[in-house]
Design a protein around this motif. Structure first.
Motif, PDB file in Angstrom:
ATOM      1  N   TYR A 139      26.793 -14.297 -77.785  1.00 17.37           N
ATOM      2  CA  TYR A 139      27.778 -13.287 -78.165  1.00 17.37           C
ATOM      3  C   TYR A 139      29.170 -14.003 -78.761  1.00 17.37           C
ATOM      4  CZ  TYR A 139      25.121 -10.809 -74.282  1.00 17.37           C
ATOM      5  OH  TYR A 139      24.237 -10.381 -73.632  1.00 17.37           O
ATOM      6  N   PRO A 140      29.871 -13.435 -79.460  1.00 18.30           N
ATOM      7  CA  PRO A 140      30.751 -14.172 -80.499  1.00 18.30           C
ATOM      8  C   PRO A 140      32.214 -14.128 -79.487  1.00 18.30           C
ATOM      9  CG  PRO A 140      30.639 -11.883 -80.982  1.00 18.30           C
ATOM     10  CD  PRO A 140      29.510 -11.966 -80.005  1.00 18.30           C
ATOM     11  N   ILE A 141      32.021 -14.798 -78.490  1.00 21.02           N
ATOM     12  CA  ILE A 141      33.120 -14.567 -77.337  1.00 21.02           C
ATOM     13  C   ILE A 141      33.431 -16.193 -76.808  1.00 21.02           C
ATOM     14  CG2 ILE A 141      34.173 -13.984 -75.166  1.00 21.02           C
ATOM     15  CD1 ILE A 141      32.653 -11.299 -75.595  1.00 21.02           C
ATOM     16  N   PHE A 142      34.654 -16.613 -76.950  1.00 15.94           N
ATOM     17  CA  PHE A 142      34.947 -17.927 -76.519  1.00 15.94           C
ATOM     18  C   PHE A 142      35.986 -17.740 -75.498  1.00 15.94           C
ATOM     19  CE2 PHE A 142      34.854 -20.212 -81.214  1.00 15.94           C
ATOM     20  CZ  PHE A 142      33.650 -19.609 -81.222  1.00 15.94           C
ATOM     21  N   VAL A 143      35.786 -18.787 -74.486  1.00 15.54           N
ATOM     22  CA  VAL A 143      36.950 -18.849 -73.476  1.00 15.54           C
ATOM     23  C   VAL A 143      37.749 -20.200 -74.145  1.00 15.54           C
ATOM     24  CG1 VAL A 143      35.713 -20.621 -72.162  1.00 15.54           C
ATOM     25  CG2 VAL A 143      37.638 -19.457 -70.970  1.00 15.54           C
ATOM     26  N   ALA A 144      39.114 -19.549 -74.139  1.00 19.28           N
ATOM     27  CA  ALA A 144      40.135 -20.621 -74.671  1.00 19.28           C
ATOM     28  C   ALA A 144      40.358 -21.596 -73.697  1.00 19.28           C
ATOM     29  CB  ALA A 144      41.884 -19.939 -74.928  1.00 19.28           C
ATOM     30  N   PRO A 145      40.712 -22.994 -74.246  1.00 21.52           N
ATOM     31  CA  PRO A 145      40.696 -24.370 -73.386  1.00 21.52           C
ATOM     32  C   PRO A 145      42.174 -24.290 -72.766  1.00 21.52           C
ATOM     33  CG  PRO A 145      40.913 -24.649 -75.847  1.00 21.52           C
ATOM     34  CD  PRO A 145      40.732 -23.367 -75.825  1.00 21.52           C
ATOM     35  N   MET A 146      42.191 -23.478 -71.701  1.00 25.81           N
ATOM     36  CA  MET A 146      43.472 -23.399 -71.190  1.00 25.81           C
ATOM     37  C   MET A 146      43.848 -24.495 -70.071  1.00 25.81           C
ATOM     38  SD  MET A 146      43.205 -19.326 -69.987  1.00 25.81           S
ATOM     39  CE  MET A 146      41.810 -19.571 -69.497  1.00 25.81           C
ATOM     40  N   GLY A 147      44.653 -25.757 -70.686  1.00 21.00           N
ATOM     41  CA  GLY A 147      45.065 -26.868 -69.962  1.00 21.00           C
ATOM     42  C   GLY A 147      44.147 -27.210 -68.593  1.00 21.00           C
ATOM     43  N   PHE A 148      44.519 -27.290 -67.365  1.00 17.15           N
ATOM     44  CA  PHE A 148      43.485 -27.546 -66.428  1.00 17.15           C
ATOM     45  C   PHE A 148      42.768 -26.244 -65.888  1.00 17.15           C
ATOM     46  CE2 PHE A 148      47.167 -30.714 -66.225  1.00 17.15           C
ATOM     47  CZ  PHE A 148      46.324 -31.902 -66.039  1.00 17.15           C
ATOM     48  N   VAL A 149      43.190 -25.038 -66.309  1.00 17.41           N
ATOM     49  CA  VAL A 149      42.436 -24.004 -66.167  1.00 17.41           C
ATOM     50  C   VAL A 149      41.072 -24.086 -66.330  1.00 17.41           C
ATOM     51  CG1 VAL A 149      42.407 -21.444 -66.150  1.00 17.41           C
ATOM     52  CG2 VAL A 149      44.697 -22.443 -65.888  1.00 17.41           C
ATOM     53  N   THR A 150      40.571 -24.115 -67.820  1.00 15.39           N
ATOM     54  CA  THR A 150      39.484 -24.240 -68.258  1.00 15.39           C
ATOM     55  C   THR A 150      38.739 -25.398 -67.952  1.00 15.39           C
ATOM     56  OG1 THR A 150      40.212 -22.702 -69.924  1.00 15.39           O
ATOM     57  CG2 THR A 150      37.868 -23.540 -70.329  1.00 15.39           C
ATOM     58  N   GLY A 151      38.235 -25.798 -66.748  1.00 15.56           N
ATOM     59  CA  GLY A 151      37.629 -26.987 -66.418  1.00 15.56           C
ATOM     60  C   GLY A 151      35.944 -26.744 -66.601  1.00 15.56           C
ATOM     61  N   PRO A 152      35.086 -27.754 -66.269  1.00 17.91           N
ATOM     62  CA  PRO A 152      33.914 -27.332 -66.364  1.00 17.91           C
ATOM     63  C   PRO A 152      33.173 -26.294 -65.686  1.00 17.91           C
ATOM     64  CG  PRO A 152      34.485 -29.839 -65.686  1.00 17.91           C
ATOM     65  CD  PRO A 152      35.555 -28.826 -65.393  1.00 17.91           C
ATOM     66  N   GLU A 153      33.754 -25.946 -64.471  1.00 14.74           N
ATOM     67  CA  GLU A 153      32.986 -24.637 -63.919  1.00 14.74           C
ATOM     68  C   GLU A 153      33.373 -23.400 -64.922  1.00 14.74           C
ATOM     69  OE1 GLU A 153      33.339 -27.895 -61.246  1.00 14.74           O
ATOM     70  OE2 GLU A 153      34.864 -27.128 -62.431  1.00 14.74           O
ATOM     71  N   LEU A 154      34.275 -23.263 -65.227  1.00 14.48           N
ATOM     72  CA  LEU A 154      34.733 -21.954 -66.079  1.00 14.48           C
ATOM     73  C   LEU A 154      33.848 -22.308 -67.513  1.00 14.48           C
ATOM     74  CD1 LEU A 154      35.978 -19.211 -66.865  1.00 14.48           C
ATOM     75  CD2 LEU A 154      38.332 -20.447 -67.398  1.00 14.48           C
ATOM     76  N   ALA A 155      34.108 -23.270 -68.070  1.00  9.06           N
ATOM     77  CA  ALA A 155      33.436 -23.359 -69.249  1.00  9.06           C
ATOM     78  C   ALA A 155      31.904 -23.136 -69.398  1.00  9.06           C
ATOM     79  CB  ALA A 155      33.682 -24.905 -70.032  1.00  9.06           C
ATOM     80  N   ALA A 156      31.480 -23.656 -68.295  1.00  8.62           N
ATOM     81  CA  ALA A 156      29.886 -23.462 -67.957  1.00  8.62           C
ATOM     82  C   ALA A 156      29.613 -22.125 -67.960  1.00  8.62           C
ATOM     83  CB  ALA A 156      29.630 -24.490 -66.846  1.00  8.62           C
TER      84      ALA A 156
END
Length: 219
Positions: free
Chosen positions: A14-31
């Motif tokens: 899917y053409p959807i990225f999660v933005a790299p938000m400081g300490f919010v987008t860690g390994p768990e959210l990115a994965a």
């Protein structure tokens, strides 16, 4: 299934990225986003290179899907880029700077390069430098802002200026309607930040998550 050329380029569903938000987008959210078929982009969070390496390895342990790592060039990131290349991250994302010094080494390692911009001028420079994907960030975006133009005005201008390089829209997009609007403007995907803040995998504080859920269109 919704697919664009961006999906084929990056190997995502899917053409959807999660933005790299400081300490919010860690390994768990990115994965979690990568496992769901999008592109999880890990924030380097200002960590020293050794800590970034540990976070990349943690992310890789959580997903076998493509993912990215974002480097904020407001900081000195040469060693961080070396770590990303050594670890063979699939996608390397840059913001607030000139990614061109890193592109030859990354491409040689088979890594795709994304650069986020807030103007047509910076988008054209990015295309000339050889980036693979350009994120056009409107002023509606949260966190660090690159320019002064709204998403709806910026995206089609960037698309026209850098075609055939795929453009991802960012800023004020939070649902399927926003994705459809971005595609209508010529973008091949979207990057969402706030939409993911209140997820279980987000590292945001519980109070922050609650306030996001309680927020209205007025704030």
């Amino acid at each position: 299934m919704l697919r664009t050329g961006l999906c084929d380029l990056l190997g995502v569903e899917y053409p959807i990225f999660v933005a790299p938000m400081g300490f919010v987008t860690g390994p768990e959210l990115a994965a979690a986003v990568s496992n769901a078929g999008g592109l999880g982009i890990l924030s380097f969070s200002g960590n020293p290179p050794a800590a970034l390496r540990e976070r990349i390895r943690r992310l890789r342990a959580l997903t076998d899907k493509p993912f990215g790592v974002n480097l904020l060039q407001h900081y000195e990131v040469d060693e961080h880029a070396d770590v990303c290349i050594e670890e063979g991250v699939p996608v390397l994302s840059f913001f607030w700077g000139d990614p061109s010094p890193f592109i030859p080494m990354a491409h040689e390692a088979g890594i795709k390069i994304i650069n986020q911009v807030g103007s047509v001028h910076e988008a054209v420079k990015s295309k000339g430098a050889g980036v693979d994907v350009i994120i056009a960030q409107g002023v509606e975006a949260g966190g660090h802002i690159a320019g002064e133009v709204g998403t709806m005005a910026l995206v089609p201008c960037v698309v026209d200026a850098v075609s055939p390089v795929p453009v991802v829209a960012a800023g004020g997009i939070a649902d399927a309607r926003g994705l459809v609007a971005a595609l209508a403007l010529g973008a091949q995907g979207v990057a969402l930040g706030t939409r993911f803040l209140a997820t279980t995998e987000s590292s945001a504080h519980p109070t922050y998550k609650r306030k996001v859920m309680e927020a209205t269109e007025a704030g």
